[in-house]
Motif scaffolding. Sequence first.
Motif, PDB file in Angstrom:
ATOM      1  N   ASP A  16       0.821  -1.219   0.000  1.00  0.00           N
ATOM      2  CA  ASP A  16       0.000   0.000   0.000  1.00  0.00           C
ATOM      3  C   ASP A  16       0.852   1.265   0.000  1.00  0.00           C
ATOM      4  O   ASP A  16       0.576   2.214  -0.742  1.00  0.00           O
ATOM      5  CB  ASP A  16      -0.917   0.012   1.227  1.00  0.00           C
ATOM      6  CG  ASP A  16      -1.992  -1.066   1.178  1.00  0.00           C
ATOM      7  OD1 ASP A  16      -2.210  -1.642   0.087  1.00  0.00           O
ATOM      8  OD2 ASP A  16      -2.615  -1.330   2.225  1.00  0.00           O
ATOM      9  N   ALA A  24      -5.387   6.892  -3.295  1.00  0.00           N
ATOM     10  CA  ALA A  24      -5.792   5.541  -2.910  1.00  0.00           C
ATOM     11  C   ALA A  24      -7.257   5.583  -2.497  1.00  0.00           C
ATOM     12  O   ALA A  24      -7.650   6.425  -1.690  1.00  0.00           O
ATOM     13  CB  ALA A  24      -4.929   5.049  -1.760  1.00  0.00           C
ATOM     14  N   TYR A  79      -8.797   0.091  -0.119  1.00  0.00           N
ATOM     15  CA  TYR A  79      -7.798  -0.848   0.408  1.00  0.00           C
ATOM     16  C   TYR A  79      -8.510  -2.195   0.557  1.00  0.00           C
ATOM     17  O   TYR A  79      -9.056  -2.516   1.617  1.00  0.00           O
ATOM     18  CB  TYR A  79      -7.269  -0.362   1.754  1.00  0.00           C
ATOM     19  CG  TYR A  79      -6.471   0.921   1.686  1.00  0.00           C
ATOM     20  CD1 TYR A  79      -5.077   0.892   1.666  1.00  0.00           C
ATOM     21  CD2 TYR A  79      -7.100   2.166   1.639  1.00  0.00           C
ATOM     22  CE1 TYR A  79      -4.333   2.068   1.614  1.00  0.00           C
ATOM     23  CE2 TYR A  79      -6.361   3.347   1.582  1.00  0.00           C
ATOM     24  CZ  TYR A  79      -4.980   3.285   1.574  1.00  0.00           C
ATOM     25  OH  TYR A  79      -4.251   4.457   1.516  1.00  0.00           O
ATOM     26  N   LEU A 107      -5.064  -2.716  -4.234  1.00  0.00           N
ATOM     27  CA  LEU A 107      -5.491  -1.367  -3.866  1.00  0.00           C
ATOM     28  C   LEU A 107      -6.051  -0.693  -5.119  1.00  0.00           C
ATOM     29  O   LEU A 107      -5.449  -0.780  -6.189  1.00  0.00           O
ATOM     30  CB  LEU A 107      -4.295  -0.588  -3.317  1.00  0.00           C
ATOM     31  CG  LEU A 107      -4.577   0.604  -2.396  1.00  0.00           C
ATOM     32  CD1 LEU A 107      -3.308   1.003  -1.647  1.00  0.00           C
ATOM     33  CD2 LEU A 107      -5.083   1.801  -3.144  1.00  0.00           C
ATOM     34  N   LYS A 147     -11.368   1.741   3.787  1.00  0.00           N
ATOM     35  CA  LYS A 147     -10.285   1.013   4.472  1.00  0.00           C
ATOM     36  C   LYS A 147     -10.791  -0.383   4.868  1.00  0.00           C
ATOM     37  O   LYS A 147     -10.994  -0.694   6.041  1.00  0.00           O
ATOM     38  CB  LYS A 147      -9.818   1.812   5.682  1.00  0.00           C
ATOM     39  CG  LYS A 147      -9.173   3.137   5.305  1.00  0.00           C
ATOM     40  CD  LYS A 147      -8.749   3.907   6.533  1.00  0.00           C
ATOM     41  CE  LYS A 147      -8.117   5.240   6.151  1.00  0.00           C
ATOM     42  NZ  LYS A 147      -7.839   6.077   7.345  1.00  0.00           N
ATOM     43  N   THR A 167      -9.413  -3.551   4.277  1.00  0.00           N
ATOM     44  CA  THR A 167      -8.419  -4.432   4.905  1.00  0.00           C
ATOM     45  C   THR A 167      -8.298  -4.107   6.390  1.00  0.00           C
ATOM     46  O   THR A 167      -8.357  -4.999   7.250  1.00  0.00           O
ATOM     47  CB  THR A 167      -7.025  -4.249   4.240  1.00  0.00           C
ATOM     48  OG1 THR A 167      -7.148  -4.488   2.842  1.00  0.00           O
ATOM     49  CG2 THR A 167      -6.006  -5.204   4.824  1.00  0.00           C
TER      50      THR A 167
END
Length: 295
Positions: free
Chosen positions: A136, A152, A155, A161, A250, A252
């Motif tokens: 990442d 980004a 995730y 990503l 987010k 993950t």
Amino acid sequence: MNAYIFPGQGAQFSGMGVDLFEASGLAQDLFHQANDILGFKITDIMFEGEAEDLKQTKVTQPAIFLHSVILSKVLGDTFQPDMVAGHSLGELSALVANGTLNFEDGLRLVSQRALAMQKACELQPSTMAAVLGLEDHVVEEVCATINGIVVAANYNCPGQLVISGDIPAIEAACEALKEKGARRALVLPVGGAFHSPLMEPAREELATAIENTTFNTPNCPIYQNVSTTAIIDPSEIKKNLMAQLTAPVKWTQSMQQMIADGATNFIEVGPGKVLQGLMRKIDRNVTASSAVLPE
């Protein structure tokens, strides 16, 4: 502990929801109610439409929400979450499932979200790209060097990503990421730069709708895309949901936090098995399965 997780855009398929409709009178009532709230027969498109029909944002998002939420309601007493989370759009499904929002308000917010995002997409050509095989922080560092807007955005799991931004910046980032050793850096067939600053007009529009909606204290915590931690305070849930359209998902980090907090069994509620696939890459020591209709 049981963690129920709800999929986002991309999980739709032709014929989705037919089994629910045929199996349950409650499901039939909720689908009919949805047609009335939306002002068009989404059931016709879900049950009989072509894949192309389901791709329209104003259809896709409510369709996935309805499949997920109605399934959770049809599960009845077997639906006993200790915690919930939803991927992007799926966060709204999760908020209905844990009692924060009622069905009608949840569906209205999903519909408003879809239309606001569509409008934002039309303001500036933009897109997203999936980056595979890099850590990442490497992707973040490369994005920071590119001219234009590229950030980004999702995730999804270690080594996967999704980036989001204006088209020239995304194309430049993909080339730079391949040079850095990305296994793939592939532009996705999406309508715009979701979860990026380019969604600011949609965020403002949705924030007003969220502000005017009643949020109840949930019956179990939600791990939101923005915060990744267990939240039960309705005002905090509102704030995080308002931020979601321009902030990264987010996923993950949220799944890792749920595991740290005791989740051992993840049940995906809704169309497809995308989240189960991601979970196998996040942590193979937990079980991940699909919610199934009761016999």
